[in-house]
Design a protein around this motif. Structure first.
Motif, PDB file in Angstrom:
ATOM      1  N   ALA A  17       0.883  -1.260  -0.095  1.00  0.00           N
ATOM      2  CA  ALA A  17      -0.137   0.110  -0.086  1.00  0.00           C
ATOM      3  C   ALA A  17       0.855   1.387   0.017  1.00  0.00           C
ATOM      4  CB  ALA A  17      -0.820  -0.085   1.163  1.00  0.00           C
ATOM      5  N   PRO A  18       1.419   1.401  -1.111  1.00  0.00           N
ATOM      6  CA  PRO A  18       2.300   2.847  -1.245  1.00  0.00           C
ATOM      7  C   PRO A  18       1.518   4.122  -0.809  1.00  0.00           C
ATOM      8  CG  PRO A  18       2.008   2.073  -3.449  1.00  0.00           C
ATOM      9  CD  PRO A  18       1.375   0.992  -2.362  1.00  0.00           C
ATOM     10  N   CYS A  19       2.012   4.998  -0.415  1.00  0.00           N
ATOM     11  CA  CYS A  19       1.179   6.374  -0.185  1.00  0.00           C
ATOM     12  C   CYS A  19       0.778   6.926  -1.589  1.00  0.00           C
ATOM     13  CB  CYS A  19       2.108   7.501   0.384  1.00  0.00           C
ATOM     14  SG  CYS A  19       1.302   8.727   1.095  1.00  0.00           S
ATOM     15  N   ALA A  20      -0.594   6.856  -1.760  1.00  0.00           N
ATOM     16  CA  ALA A  20      -1.452   7.482  -2.908  1.00  0.00           C
ATOM     17  C   ALA A  20      -1.287   8.994  -2.781  1.00  0.00           C
ATOM     18  CB  ALA A  20      -2.747   6.941  -3.011  1.00  0.00           C
ATOM     19  N   GLY A  22      -2.389  12.766  -2.419  1.00  0.00           N
ATOM     20  CA  GLY A  22      -3.163  13.206  -1.775  1.00  0.00           C
ATOM     21  C   GLY A  22      -3.541  12.464  -0.437  1.00  0.00           C
ATOM     22  N   MET A  23      -2.788  11.670  -0.179  1.00  0.00           N
ATOM     23  CA  MET A  23      -2.704  10.939   1.093  1.00  0.00           C
ATOM     24  C   MET A  23      -1.686  11.462   2.151  1.00  0.00           C
ATOM     25  SD  MET A  23      -5.431   9.206   0.753  1.00  0.00           S
ATOM     26  CE  MET A  23      -5.630   7.730   1.733  1.00  0.00           C
ATOM     27  N   VAL A  24      -1.798  10.998   3.548  1.00  0.00           N
ATOM     28  CA  VAL A  24      -0.685  11.471   4.335  1.00  0.00           C
ATOM     29  C   VAL A  24      -0.329  10.055   4.911  1.00  0.00           C
ATOM     30  CG1 VAL A  24      -0.116  12.422   6.483  1.00  0.00           C
ATOM     31  CG2 VAL A  24      -1.250  13.535   5.154  1.00  0.00           C
ATOM     32  N   CYS A  25       1.022   9.723   4.781  1.00  0.00           N
ATOM     33  CA  CYS A  25       1.623   8.260   5.115  1.00  0.00           C
ATOM     34  C   CYS A  25       2.799   8.446   5.686  1.00  0.00           C
ATOM     35  CB  CYS A  25       1.771   7.680   3.802  1.00  0.00           C
ATOM     36  SG  CYS A  25       0.430   7.264   2.748  1.00  0.00           S
ATOM     37  N   ALA A  26       3.098   7.579   6.946  1.00  0.00           N
ATOM     38  CA  ALA A  26       4.412   7.516   7.442  1.00  0.00           C
ATOM     39  C   ALA A  26       5.569   7.198   6.459  1.00  0.00           C
ATOM     40  CB  ALA A  26       4.327   6.784   8.601  1.00  0.00           C
ATOM     41  N   SER A  27       5.143   6.452   5.488  1.00  0.00           N
ATOM     42  CA  SER A  27       5.931   5.991   4.537  1.00  0.00           C
ATOM     43  C   SER A  27       6.531   7.084   3.422  1.00  0.00           C
ATOM     44  CB  SER A  27       5.273   4.807   3.728  1.00  0.00           C
ATOM     45  OG  SER A  27       4.417   5.321   2.741  1.00  0.00           O
ATOM     46  N   ASN A  28       5.908   8.124   3.658  1.00  0.00           N
ATOM     47  CA  ASN A  28       6.438   9.331   2.971  1.00  0.00           C
ATOM     48  C   ASN A  28       6.263  10.685   3.850  1.00  0.00           C
ATOM     49  OD1 ASN A  28       6.722  11.518   1.197  1.00  0.00           O
ATOM     50  ND2 ASN A  28       5.142  10.866  -0.347  1.00  0.00           N
ATOM     51  N   LYS A  75      13.167   3.788   5.968  1.00  0.00           N
ATOM     52  CA  LYS A  75      12.080   3.992   5.245  1.00  0.00           C
ATOM     53  C   LYS A  75      10.935   3.071   5.294  1.00  0.00           C
ATOM     54  CE  LYS A  75      15.716   5.131   1.553  1.00  0.00           C
ATOM     55  NZ  LYS A  75      16.395   4.593   0.331  1.00  0.00           N
ATOM     56  N   GLN A  76       9.770   3.152   4.574  1.00  0.00           N
ATOM     57  CA  GLN A  76       8.666   2.477   4.665  1.00  0.00           C
ATOM     58  C   GLN A  76       8.055   2.432   5.962  1.00  0.00           C
ATOM     59  OE1 GLN A  76       6.974   1.154   2.123  1.00  0.00           O
ATOM     60  NE2 GLN A  76       8.508   2.110   0.803  1.00  0.00           N
ATOM     61  N   CYS A  77       8.041   3.303   6.670  1.00  0.00           N
ATOM     62  CA  CYS A  77       7.475   3.263   8.152  1.00  0.00           C
ATOM     63  C   CYS A  77       6.036   3.272   7.937  1.00  0.00           C
ATOM     64  CB  CYS A  77       7.808   4.923   8.473  1.00  0.00           C
ATOM     65  SG  CYS A  77       9.699   5.185   8.559  1.00  0.00           S
ATOM     66  N   ASP A  78       5.291   2.852   8.984  1.00  0.00           N
ATOM     67  CA  ASP A  78       3.936   2.714   9.003  1.00  0.00           C
ATOM     68  C   ASP A  78       3.057   3.224  10.017  1.00  0.00           C
ATOM     69  OD1 ASP A  78       4.313   1.073  11.310  1.00  0.00           O
ATOM     70  OD2 ASP A  78       4.176  -0.774  10.280  1.00  0.00           O
ATOM     71  N   SER A  79       3.738   3.977  10.910  1.00  0.00           N
ATOM     72  CA  SER A  79       2.941   4.657  11.976  1.00  0.00           C
ATOM     73  C   SER A  79       3.651   5.912  12.374  1.00  0.00           C
ATOM     74  CB  SER A  79       2.784   3.623  13.064  1.00  0.00           C
ATOM     75  OG  SER A  79       3.852   2.978  13.591  1.00  0.00           O
ATOM     76  N   LEU A  80       2.986   6.476  13.147  1.00  0.00           N
ATOM     77  CA  LEU A  80       3.525   8.145  13.840  1.00  0.00           C
ATOM     78  C   LEU A  80       3.181   8.037  15.270  1.00  0.00           C
ATOM     79  CD1 LEU A  80       1.886  10.553  11.292  1.00  0.00           C
ATOM     80  CD2 LEU A  80       4.104   9.429  11.194  1.00  0.00           C
ATOM     81  N   GLN A  81       4.032   8.511  16.093  1.00  0.00           N
ATOM     82  CA  GLN A  81       3.704   8.789  17.510  1.00  0.00           C
ATOM     83  C   GLN A  81       4.051  10.537  17.414  1.00  0.00           C
ATOM     84  OE1 GLN A  81       6.411   7.869  21.241  1.00  0.00           O
ATOM     85  NE2 GLN A  81       4.735   6.591  21.346  1.00  0.00           N
ATOM     86  N   PHE A  82       2.976  11.211  17.835  1.00  0.00           N
ATOM     87  CA  PHE A  82       3.260  12.540  18.393  1.00  0.00           C
ATOM     88  C   PHE A  82       3.589  12.470  19.911  1.00  0.00           C
ATOM     89  CE2 PHE A  82       0.434  12.705  14.806  1.00  0.00           C
ATOM     90  CZ  PHE A  82       0.352  13.966  14.247  1.00  0.00           C
ATOM     91  N   VAL A 123      -0.661   6.915  15.642  1.00  0.00           N
ATOM     92  CA  VAL A 123      -1.457   6.600  14.696  1.00  0.00           C
ATOM     93  C   VAL A 123      -0.888   5.848  13.623  1.00  0.00           C
ATOM     94  CG1 VAL A 123      -2.547   8.177  12.834  1.00  0.00           C
ATOM     95  CG2 VAL A 123      -2.046   9.064  15.148  1.00  0.00           C
ATOM     96  N   ALA A 124      -1.635   4.808  12.931  1.00  0.00           N
ATOM     97  CA  ALA A 124      -1.120   3.885  11.993  1.00  0.00           C
ATOM     98  C   ALA A 124      -1.478   4.678  10.739  1.00  0.00           C
ATOM     99  CB  ALA A 124      -1.835   2.650  12.242  1.00  0.00           C
ATOM    100  N   THR A 125      -0.681   4.431   9.765  1.00  0.00           N
ATOM    101  CA  THR A 125      -1.114   5.206   8.431  1.00  0.00           C
ATOM    102  C   THR A 125      -1.011   4.172   7.153  1.00  0.00           C
ATOM    103  OG1 THR A 125       1.137   5.990   8.042  1.00  0.00           O
ATOM    104  CG2 THR A 125      -0.057   7.433   9.550  1.00  0.00           C
ATOM    105  N   ILE A 126      -0.999   2.921   7.373  1.00  0.00           N
ATOM    106  CA  ILE A 126      -0.764   1.842   6.383  1.00  0.00           C
ATOM    107  C   ILE A 126      -2.101   2.292   5.303  1.00  0.00           C
ATOM    108  CG2 ILE A 126      -0.855  -0.602   5.657  1.00  0.00           C
ATOM    109  CD1 ILE A 126       0.254  -0.921   8.668  1.00  0.00           C
ATOM    110  N   GLY A 127      -1.704   2.485   4.103  1.00  0.00           N
ATOM    111  CA  GLY A 127      -2.481   2.796   3.190  1.00  0.00           C
ATOM    112  C   GLY A 127      -2.645   4.344   3.042  1.00  0.00           C
TER     113      GLY A 127
END
Length: 167
Positions: A17-20, A22-28, A75-82, A123-127
């Motif tokens: 599930a690459p970052c499409a 207009g989307m916000v992704c931890a992978s980008n 690279k290819q991170c899948d989640s964030l932590q504020f 926050v998980a951002t996969i997809g």
């Protein structure tokens, strides 16, 4: 049959599930920084001590860091932590932390060994998250950080030498 279960891991889902657009992704990480800027905050990209991405920002007069997790070779991170750390004003102990955690749905408070009070929001951002979803994430985080002063006031330790009023 067991191979089917092993192959259906979250790591594969992340790769598929690459970052499409207009989307916000931890992978980008650039999408995270850009989404903050779009909401009127600073979004300063950088790297943490292990080389994984991070973004620095601030809200309500407090600086915070967004750490990226689930990364493979930075690279290819899948989640964030504020993450925000605050000097303990006194009175914030385990009972106060438990009070916060029992009343706040989207954040977690903890005490560090040095006595600092930390606030986290995972926050998980996969997809990816669309702009509206991520704006909501930012707004919830700002609400949590914005309520910290009231929480500190509510749990403030009495001043040295102050006496409790007689009942």
């Amino acid at each position: 049959m067991a191979a089917l279960f092993v192959s259906a891991t979250p790591a594969l889902a992340k790769d598929e599930a690459p970052c499409a657009a207009g989307m916000v992704c931890a992978s980008n990480p650039a999408t995270v920084a850009a989404a903050l800027v779009k909401r009127g905050y600073q979004g300063l990209p950088g790297k943490d001590q292990t080389g994984d991405p991070q973004v620095e920002s601030a809200t309500d007069g407090y600086s915070y860091t967004i750490f990226f997790y689930g990364c493979e070779q930075a690279k290819q991170c899948d989640s964030l932590q504020f993450y925000a750390s605050f000097k303990n004003p006194g009175g914030i102990d385990a009972a106060a932390v438990n009070d916060w955690n029992s009343r706040k749905r989207f954040s977690q408070m903890a005490l560090e060994k040095n006595g600092a009070v930390v606030l986290r929001y995972d926050v998980a951002t996969i997809g990816g998250l669309n702009a509206t979803n991520f704006a909501d994430v930012i707004d919830w985080w700002a609400t949590m950080v914005g309520s910290i002063d009231d929480f500190f006031d509510e749990h403030k330790a009495p001043a040295a030498g102050a006496k409790k009023p007689a009942a």
